[in-house]
Scaffold this motif. Structure first.
Motif, mmCIF file in Angstrom:
data_model
loop_
_atom_site.group_PDB
_atom_site.id
_atom_site.type_symbol
_atom_site.label_atom_id
_atom_site.label_comp_id
_atom_site.label_asym_id
_atom_site.label_seq_id
_atom_site.Cartn_x
_atom_site.Cartn_y
_atom_site.Cartn_z
ATOM 1 N N LEU A 19 0.815 -1.211 0.000
ATOM 2 C CA LEU A 19 0.000 0.000 0.000
ATOM 3 C C LEU A 19 0.853 1.267 0.000
ATOM 4 C CD1 LEU A 19 -3.023 0.515 -0.086
ATOM 5 C CD2 LEU A 19 -2.997 0.740 2.401
ATOM 6 N N GLU A 20 1.961 1.252 0.730
ATOM 7 C CA GLU A 20 2.837 2.426 0.756
ATOM 8 C C GLU A 20 3.530 2.613 -0.593
ATOM 9 O OE1 GLU A 20 5.094 5.687 2.664
ATOM 10 O OE2 GLU A 20 3.055 4.971 2.337
ATOM 11 N N LEU A 21 3.881 1.519 -1.242
ATOM 12 C CA LEU A 21 4.487 1.611 -2.573
ATOM 13 C C LEU A 21 3.489 2.188 -3.577
ATOM 14 C CD1 LEU A 21 6.352 -1.830 -2.744
ATOM 15 C CD2 LEU A 21 7.106 0.315 -1.688
ATOM 16 N N ILE A 22 2.250 1.773 -3.458
ATOM 17 C CA ILE A 22 1.199 2.294 -4.338
ATOM 18 C C ILE A 22 0.991 3.791 -4.089
ATOM 19 C CG2 ILE A 22 -1.275 2.171 -4.856
ATOM 20 C CD1 ILE A 22 -1.077 -0.868 -4.066
ATOM 21 N N ARG A 23 0.972 4.178 -2.823
ATOM 22 C CA ARG A 23 0.703 5.574 -2.470
ATOM 23 C C ARG A 23 1.686 6.533 -3.120
ATOM 24 N NH1 ARG A 23 2.556 9.541 0.745
ATOM 25 N NH2 ARG A 23 4.225 8.271 1.651
ATOM 26 N N ILE A 24 2.937 6.175 -3.144
ATOM 27 C CA ILE A 24 3.966 7.114 -3.607
ATOM 28 C C ILE A 24 4.211 7.044 -5.110
ATOM 29 C CG2 ILE A 24 5.121 7.146 -1.374
ATOM 30 C CD1 ILE A 24 7.135 5.201 -2.365
ATOM 31 N N THR A 25 3.432 6.187 -5.800
ATOM 32 C CA THR A 25 3.606 6.007 -7.245
ATOM 33 C C THR A 25 2.460 6.681 -7.997
ATOM 34 O OG1 THR A 25 4.659 3.873 -6.781
ATOM 35 C CG2 THR A 25 4.016 4.311 -9.056
ATOM 36 N N GLN A 71 -1.122 -13.190 -2.080
ATOM 37 C CA GLN A 71 -2.064 -13.286 -3.201
ATOM 38 C C GLN A 71 -3.408 -12.660 -2.839
ATOM 39 O OE1 GLN A 71 -1.374 -14.826 -6.482
ATOM 40 N NE2 GLN A 71 -3.072 -13.380 -6.732
ATOM 41 N N GLU A 72 -3.867 -12.903 -1.627
ATOM 42 C CA GLU A 72 -5.136 -12.331 -1.169
ATOM 43 C C GLU A 72 -5.066 -10.803 -1.152
ATOM 44 O OE1 GLU A 72 -7.415 -11.889 3.072
ATOM 45 O OE2 GLU A 72 -6.495 -13.833 2.646
ATOM 46 N N VAL A 73 -3.965 -10.258 -0.654
ATOM 47 C CA VAL A 73 -3.792 -8.804 -0.612
ATOM 48 C C VAL A 73 -3.719 -8.234 -2.023
ATOM 49 C CG1 VAL A 73 -2.179 -6.965 0.049
ATOM 50 C CG2 VAL A 73 -2.745 -8.789 1.671
ATOM 51 N N GLN A 92 -9.290 -5.451 -6.636
ATOM 52 C CA GLN A 92 -10.743 -5.321 -6.527
ATOM 53 C C GLN A 92 -11.147 -3.926 -6.048
ATOM 54 O OE1 GLN A 92 -11.668 -8.562 -3.899
ATOM 55 N NE2 GLN A 92 -11.200 -10.125 -5.452
ATOM 56 N N GLU A 93 -10.303 -3.330 -5.222
ATOM 57 C CA GLU A 93 -10.574 -1.980 -4.703
ATOM 58 C C GLU A 93 -10.192 -0.889 -5.691
ATOM 59 O OE1 GLU A 93 -8.398 -1.953 -1.052
ATOM 60 O OE2 GLU A 93 -9.893 -3.148 0.039
ATOM 61 N N GLY A 94 -9.641 -1.282 -6.847
ATOM 62 C CA GLY A 94 -9.304 -0.317 -7.881
ATOM 63 C C GLY A 94 -8.032 0.469 -7.621
ATOM 64 N N LYS A 95 -7.157 -0.056 -6.770
ATOM 65 C CA LYS A 95 -5.897 0.635 -6.475
ATOM 66 C C LYS A 95 -4.838 0.362 -7.554
ATOM 67 C CE LYS A 95 -6.295 0.878 -1.424
ATOM 68 N NZ LYS A 95 -7.720 0.520 -1.297
ATOM 69 N N VAL A 96 -4.789 -0.868 -8.018
ATOM 70 C CA VAL A 96 -3.787 -1.279 -9.013
ATOM 71 C C VAL A 96 -4.380 -2.307 -9.962
ATOM 72 C CG1 VAL A 96 -1.711 -0.883 -7.593
ATOM 73 C CG2 VAL A 96 -2.914 -3.089 -7.470
ATOM 74 N N PHE A 145 2.670 -4.115 -11.235
ATOM 75 C CA PHE A 145 1.358 -3.504 -11.102
ATOM 76 C C PHE A 145 1.377 -2.113 -11.735
ATOM 77 C CE2 PHE A 145 2.059 -6.150 -7.323
ATOM 78 C CZ PHE A 145 0.904 -6.915 -7.257
ATOM 79 N N VAL A 146 0.257 -1.715 -12.316
ATOM 80 C CA VAL A 146 0.061 -0.320 -12.720
ATOM 81 C C VAL A 146 -0.903 0.320 -11.729
ATOM 82 C CG1 VAL A 146 -0.968 1.201 -14.459
ATOM 83 C CG2 VAL A 146 0.567 -0.620 -15.150
ATOM 84 N N VAL A 147 -0.525 1.492 -11.228
ATOM 85 C CA VAL A 147 -1.361 2.203 -10.274
ATOM 86 C C VAL A 147 -2.547 2.854 -10.997
ATOM 87 C CG1 VAL A 147 -1.411 4.099 -8.587
ATOM 88 C CG2 VAL A 147 0.612 2.607 -8.747
#
Length: 226
Positions: free
Chosen positions: A162-168, A189-191, A197-201, A223-225
């Protein structure tokens, strides 16, 4: 000094294994890696650590085939964060590939000092705990965030994604390795599925059991953000 940390090449395997039983305790992890910093490169080389080279190639070859507007990962001018940079092995590969705008961060000041000597980074930060929101980094700051050798036993939980996603940036790349034993024993895998599913990546590229270290392979994720 931790008994497992040594400069003797025949004990490299034990030094690596010692890092896997730190139970995600940030103070223990920082202390261990501070002590290991000067011997780290030699130890992982002895164990045929190819993860840094593989993950950089994985990043540069990543592209979207499903109509998503994405940042061109092969563009050498993009801004990249090497998250959990350690001694700078990923940064060295990026530099050799011609990337000019690479920053790095790690929990361990000792490892960051080793990374500084590579000349591969513009800005380096120590004391960065990827399980938390870090004020050193703004939302949507980087075109790509690379994280090699961090999602491994005893280090960070899968939710550190989640922190990696936030800063990208939206359209930017988050590229990580998960050591096979880590993937098999966590809910990564679950995360991964939940964040999609939440549309983050969106997971664009994935390699199972790619080259990593002599003992075992790793899975690689691009992953693409959103």
């Amino acid at each position: 000094m931790n008994q497992a940390v040594t400069t003797k090449s025949n004990d490299s395997f034990d030094a690596i294994k010692g890092a896997h039983v730190l139970s995600g305790d940030s103070e223990k992890i920082q202390e261990y890696y501070d002590q290991w910093a000067t011997a780290y490169d030699s130890d992982v080389s002895n164990e045929e650590y190819t993860g840094p080279k593989y993950i950089v190639n994985f990043l540069t070859e990543s592209n979207s085939n499903n109509g998503l507007k994405t940042i061109d990962a092969s563009n050498q001018n993009i801004e990249i964060l090497d998250a959990g940079c350690g001694t700078g092995l990923v940064g060295i590969v990026l530099k050799h590939k011609g990337y000019q705008n690479v920053d790095g961060c790690d929990l361990s000041p000792g490892m960051v000092e080793q990374a500084r000597s590579t000349g591969a980074y513009n800005v380096l930060e120590s004391g960065i705990d990827l399980t938390k929101v870090n004020e050193a980094y703004e939302d949507n700051q980087y075109d790509a965030t690379v994280c090699c050798g961090v999602f491994t036993l005893g280090h960070v939980p899968p939710t550190a994604l989640l922190e990696l996603i936030r800063i990208t940036k939206p359209g930017g790349w988050v590229v990580v390795s998960t050591r096979k034993s880590y993937y098999d024993s966590t809910n990564f895998q679950e995360v991964c599925d939940r964040y999609q599913q939440e549309g983050k990546v969106k997971l664009i590229n994935h390699v199972k059991d790619g080259p990593y270290i002599a003992e075992e392979g790793a899975h690689y994720w691009a992953f693409v953000v959103c």
